[in-house]
Design an enzyme around this catalytic site. Structure first.
Site, PDB file in Angstrom:
ATOM      1  N   CYS A 259      30.711 -13.230 -44.681  1.00  0.00           N
ATOM      2  CA  CYS A 259      31.782 -14.068 -44.129  1.00  0.00           C
ATOM      3  C   CYS A 259      32.707 -14.643 -45.199  1.00  0.00           C
ATOM      4  O   CYS A 259      33.777 -15.148 -44.866  1.00  0.00           O
ATOM      5  CB  CYS A 259      31.172 -15.218 -43.324  1.00  0.00           C
ATOM      6  SG  CYS A 259      30.178 -14.669 -41.908  1.00  0.00           S
ATOM      7  N   HIS A 338      28.480 -16.922 -56.932  1.00  0.00           N
ATOM      8  CA  HIS A 338      27.569 -15.882 -56.438  1.00  0.00           C
ATOM      9  C   HIS A 338      26.146 -16.221 -56.859  1.00  0.00           C
ATOM     10  O   HIS A 338      25.861 -16.389 -58.036  1.00  0.00           O
ATOM     11  CB  HIS A 338      27.971 -14.517 -57.007  1.00  0.00           C
ATOM     12  CG  HIS A 338      27.518 -13.357 -56.164  1.00  0.00           C
ATOM     13  ND1 HIS A 338      26.204 -13.178 -55.799  1.00  0.00           N
ATOM     14  CD2 HIS A 338      28.196 -12.321 -55.616  1.00  0.00           C
ATOM     15  CE1 HIS A 338      26.101 -12.073 -55.064  1.00  0.00           C
ATOM     16  NE2 HIS A 338      27.293 -11.548 -54.932  1.00  0.00           N
ATOM     17  N   HIS A 428      44.201 -31.163 -46.352  1.00  0.00           N
ATOM     18  CA  HIS A 428      43.663 -30.390 -45.228  1.00  0.00           C
ATOM     19  C   HIS A 428      42.452 -29.579 -45.678  1.00  0.00           C
ATOM     20  O   HIS A 428      42.421 -29.051 -46.792  1.00  0.00           O
ATOM     21  CB  HIS A 428      44.737 -29.451 -44.665  1.00  0.00           C
ATOM     22  CG  HIS A 428      46.026 -30.141 -44.334  1.00  0.00           C
ATOM     23  ND1 HIS A 428      46.149 -31.003 -43.271  1.00  0.00           N
ATOM     24  CD2 HIS A 428      47.236 -30.107 -44.947  1.00  0.00           C
ATOM     25  CE1 HIS A 428      47.384 -31.462 -43.225  1.00  0.00           C
ATOM     26  NE2 HIS A 428      48.064 -30.941 -44.232  1.00  0.00           N
ATOM     27  N   HIS A 432      34.659 -22.828 -43.302  1.00  0.00           N
ATOM     28  CA  HIS A 432      34.233 -21.701 -42.474  1.00  0.00           C
ATOM     29  C   HIS A 432      33.423 -22.174 -41.274  1.00  0.00           C
ATOM     30  O   HIS A 432      32.400 -22.857 -41.412  1.00  0.00           O
ATOM     31  CB  HIS A 432      33.406 -20.731 -43.320  1.00  0.00           C
ATOM     32  CG  HIS A 432      32.714 -19.671 -42.536  1.00  0.00           C
ATOM     33  ND1 HIS A 432      33.340 -18.909 -41.592  1.00  0.00           N
ATOM     34  CD2 HIS A 432      31.420 -19.244 -42.552  1.00  0.00           C
ATOM     35  CE1 HIS A 432      32.489 -18.056 -41.061  1.00  0.00           C
ATOM     36  NE2 HIS A 432      31.312 -18.247 -41.627  1.00  0.00           N
ATOM     37  N   HIS A 461      34.751 -23.955 -31.504  1.00  0.00           N
ATOM     38  CA  HIS A 461      34.695 -24.116 -30.053  1.00  0.00           C
ATOM     39  C   HIS A 461      35.552 -23.085 -29.327  1.00  0.00           C
ATOM     40  O   HIS A 461      35.126 -22.483 -28.346  1.00  0.00           O
ATOM     41  CB  HIS A 461      35.139 -25.529 -29.674  1.00  0.00           C
ATOM     42  CG  HIS A 461      35.069 -25.816 -28.208  1.00  0.00           C
ATOM     43  ND1 HIS A 461      36.108 -25.523 -27.338  1.00  0.00           N
ATOM     44  CD2 HIS A 461      34.072 -26.354 -27.438  1.00  0.00           C
ATOM     45  CE1 HIS A 461      35.764 -25.865 -26.111  1.00  0.00           C
ATOM     46  NE2 HIS A 461      34.535 -26.376 -26.149  1.00  0.00           N
ATOM     47  N   ASN A 465      32.500 -17.995 -34.166  1.00  0.00           N
ATOM     48  CA  ASN A 465      32.457 -17.598 -35.577  1.00  0.00           C
ATOM     49  C   ASN A 465      33.086 -16.207 -35.695  1.00  0.00           C
ATOM     50  O   ASN A 465      32.468 -15.204 -35.343  1.00  0.00           O
ATOM     51  CB  ASN A 465      31.009 -17.587 -36.073  1.00  0.00           C
ATOM     52  CG  ASN A 465      30.892 -17.244 -37.556  1.00  0.00           C
ATOM     53  OD1 ASN A 465      31.839 -16.777 -38.177  1.00  0.00           O
ATOM     54  ND2 ASN A 465      29.714 -17.469 -38.116  1.00  0.00           N
TER      55      ASN A 465
END
Length: 533
Positions: A259, A338, A428, A432, A461, A465
Site C-alpha cells: 500500500c 524500509h 493537512h 493511509h 468510510h 481501503n
C-alpha cells in the site's frame, strides 16, 4: 497494571511443541509473549534517524556555506579601511586590487553556479484524478455479507468472522467491489484482473488527461504500481497500448510493494524527471480487488476481503518551468523507511497458499506494532526537514538531557523526550486509510486532532481501503472542502508490506477552489464529515 497500559498490550500464546524429555515428556509446551499494540513513541527515539534527517537537510548546503565565509573575509578587509584608504587601494594600486576583486567575484560566481547546477529541479504536481466506479458496483455492509454467504465460497464461520470485522472496520455502505467476487465463479483469473485493471486505470487517466489537457503522447515518463496483479505484458504496457503513447517513453511497473508503493512511484518519477528535463511524468496507483480475493477459511487471510475496495489514482508531474503558474503543488520532500531486514517485519503481510491451496494475503497479529515501529523511524527522519526551529530546539534539549541524566536521579523527570508537534509543520494530513484501528492508534500517538484525521476517516468510510491510491482520495476530499490554501503544506504518509513506511510533503502553489466536476466526492461532500465519526 493500569487500564490505559493494558490497552496497549496484546498477549500471544505460542505452541512450542511436545516436550521430548524430562518430567513433562510427551506434554505440549507453550510460551506467552506480551507485546505492545503500537510502540510508545515517547519512550525511545533513535538518534541515527534524527541524524539521517539532518543529512538530507544539508545535502547541498556546503555550497551556500562558502558564500557567507567569502563575504565575511571580504567585509573584514574592507571594513578595516577608511574611505580614503579604500579609494586609494581601488584606484592608486589598481592592478593589485582589481585582481583581488576579480578573484573574489570569480569564486563567488563559481560557488553560485555549482550550487544552482547541483540543485534538484523543482517538480510540480499539475493535477490528479481519482476514479469513482459506477453505481451498480456499490455495496452496503449487509449486502456484502449476504452476497458472501450466497456466493458459496465461504462456510458460515468465515461469513460470521467477516461480519464482525466489517462492522468495526470504519467502512461505510457506499464502497465498491467487482461483480465477480460475489458470484460462484472463480474471480482470481487473468481475465477478471485485466477487466478490472482496464476499468479503473483507463477511468482515472481519461479524467486526468481531460482535466490537464495534456495529450498522452506528451508524457515522457510512466510509472504504474499495483502490488498483487502483475500480468504479462505489464500494466504500464497496457496503458501505452490503449493510449498509443510514444515509442521512447520511459515506463516502469512496480509490483509486490504494498500500500505504500504510491509514494515509491512518485519518488521514482521524481528521479526520472531530474534526469530528463522539460518532461511530463504520470504516476498510476491501484490494486485489483478481484484478483486478490480469498475464498478460504484462514481468518488472517480473510481480513483483506473486509477492507480492500476498488480505486485508482493518476497523477501528472512536471519539471517544466512554464508549468509553475498552473501547478497545484510543488514536491518538497520524500522520506522512505524500509524494515525488510527484520524477519518479523518481512513476514508481517505475506502472500502464500493456505492448507486448501487458496492463495491470499496473510496478515500478522503484529501488524500494528510493526507498522508503528516503521512510522516512528520515518517521522524521526522527516522531523528535521519540516519542523520549525523552535520545535527542534526543544526536542534536542530534552533528548540530550535524557541521554545524559536518564540513568541517574533525574530519571523520573527526564525519561520522556519532548515530542515535536507535527501540527506546526503541516496544515493537512493524509494518512493511509488502512483501518479504523490503525487510524485510532496513529491519532493517539501523534496527538492529532479529529480535524487532522478527518480526510483519512471519511475516505475509509466512503471508499474503503483503496491501497496505494487512498492518500489521493484524501487529498481530493480536502480540495472538495476548499481547505487547501496557497502555501499550505500537505503530509501524505502510507505504509505497507515489506514492511515500509513512506512520507511525501507537498506545498500548495495556489488556493484550490471547490471543483465543479471530476472529483469523486462531488455527489456526497455535503454529507461529510459524519457526526458519528
Amino acid at each position: 497494571m493500569a487500564r490505559s497500559e493494558q490497552d496497549l498490550l496484546s498477549t500471544e500464546i505460542v505452541n512450542r511443541g511436545i516436550e521430548s524429555s524430562g518430567p513433562n515428556a510427551g506434554s505440549l509446551t507453550f510460551s506467552v509473549r506480551v507485546r505492545r499494540r503500537l510502540p510508545d513513541f515517547l519512550q525511545s527515539v533513535n538518534l541515527k534517524y534524527v541524524k539521517l534527517g539532518y543529512h538530507y537537510l544539508i545535502n547541498h548546503a556546503i555550497y551556500l556555506a562558502t558564500i557567507p565565509v567569502l563575504l565575511l573575509v571580504f567585509g573584514a578587509e574592507v571594513g578595516s579601511l577608511s574611505r580614503e584608504e579604500l579609494w586609494k587601494k581601488l584606484w592608486d594600486d589598481a592592478r593589485y586590487d582589481l585582481a583581488t576583486v576579480l578573484g573574489f567575484f570569480g569564486v563567488f560566481v563559481l560557488t553560485l553556479s555549482v550550487y544552482f547546477m547541483s540543485r534538484p529541479r523543482s517538480v510540480y504536481l499539475i493535477d490528479f484524478a481519482c476514479y469513482r466506479p459506477p453505481g451498480e458496483l456499490k455495496v452496503t455492509k449487509e449486502q456484502f455479507i449476504e452476497k458472501a454467504r450466497k456466493s458459496g465460497k465461504f462456510d458460515e464461520a468465515s461469513v460470521e468472522f467477516q461480519r464482525r470485522i466489517i462492522q468495526s472496520s470504519g467502512i461505510g455502505d457506499e464502497t465498491y467491489i467487482p461483480k465477480a467476487v460475489m458470484t460462484d465463479e472463480n474471480c482470481v483469473t487473468m481475465k477478471q484482473g485485466r477487466l478490472e485493471a482496464s476499468m479503473v486505470m483507463f477511468g482515472a487517466l481519461d479524467e486526468l488527461f481531460e482535466k490537464t489537457r495534456v495529450r498522452p503522447k506528451d508524457v515522457g515518463i510512466l510509472v504504474v504500481n499495483c502490488s498483487i496483479f502483475n500480468p504479462t505484458p505489464s500494466l504500464s504496457a497496457m496503458l501505452i497500448n490503449h493510449y498509443k503513447m510514444r515509442g521512447n517513453i520511459l515506463s516502469y511497473n512496480l509490483g509486490g510493494m504494498g500500500c505504500s508503493a504510491g509514494i515509491i512511484a512518485v519518488d521514482l518519477a521524481r528521479d526520472m524527471l531530474q534526469a530528463n528535463p522539460n518532461n511530463y511524468a504520470v504516476v498510476v496507483s491501484t490494486e485489483m480487488v478481484a484478483y486478490n480475493w480469498y475464498p478460504g477459511k484462514d481468518r488472517s487471510m480473510l481480513i483483506p476481503n473486509c477492507y480492500f475496495r476498488m480505486g485508482c489514482s493518476a497523477v501528472l508531474l512536471s519539471n517544466r518551468r512554464r508549468d509553475y503558474h498552473r501547478a497545484k503543488y510543488r514536491l518538497e520532500h520524500i522520506v522512505r523507511t524500509h524494515k525488510g531486514a527484520d524477519d518479523r517485519s518481512f513476514r508481517c503481510i505475506y502472500q502464500e497458499e493456505d492448507e486448501q491451496g487458496f492463495r491470499g494475503l496473510k496478515v500478522s497479529k503484529d501488524l500494528v506494532e510493526i507498522g508503528g515501529e516503521a512510522l516512528k523511524t520515518n517521522i524521526t527522519t522527516l522531523g528535521p526537514l519540516v519542523l520549525p526551529f523552535s520545535e527542534q530546539l526543544f526536542f534536542f534539549a530534552t533528548l540530550i538531557w535524557r541521554h545524559l541524566f536518564g540513568g541517574g536521579g533525574l530519571q523520573t523527570s527526564a525519561k520522556k523526550p519532548y515530542i515535536p508537534d507535527y501540527k506546526l509543520a503541516f496544515e493537512h494530513f493524509c494518512v493511509h486509510a488502512a483501518s479504523k484501528t490503525v487510524l485510532d492508534e496513529l491519532q493517539k500517538n501523534l496527538e492529532l486532532s479529529d480535524n487532522n484525521m478527518e480526510a483519512s476517516r471519511m475516505t475509509l468510510h466512503r471508499f474503503g481501503n483503496t491501497s496505494s491510491s487512498s492518500i489521493w482520495y484524501e487529498l481530493a476530499y480536502l480540495e472538495a472542502k476548499e481547505r487547501v490554501k496557497r502555501g499550505d503544506r500537505v503530509w501524505q504518509i502510507s505504509f505497507g508490506s515489506g514492511f515500509k513506511c513512506n512520507s511525501v510533503v507537498w506545498q500548495s502553489m495556489r488556493s484550490v477552489r471547490k471543483p465543479t466536476s471530476r472529483n469523486p466526492w462531488l455527489d456526497c461532500i455535503d454529507r461529510y464529515p459524519l457526526p458519528s465519526n
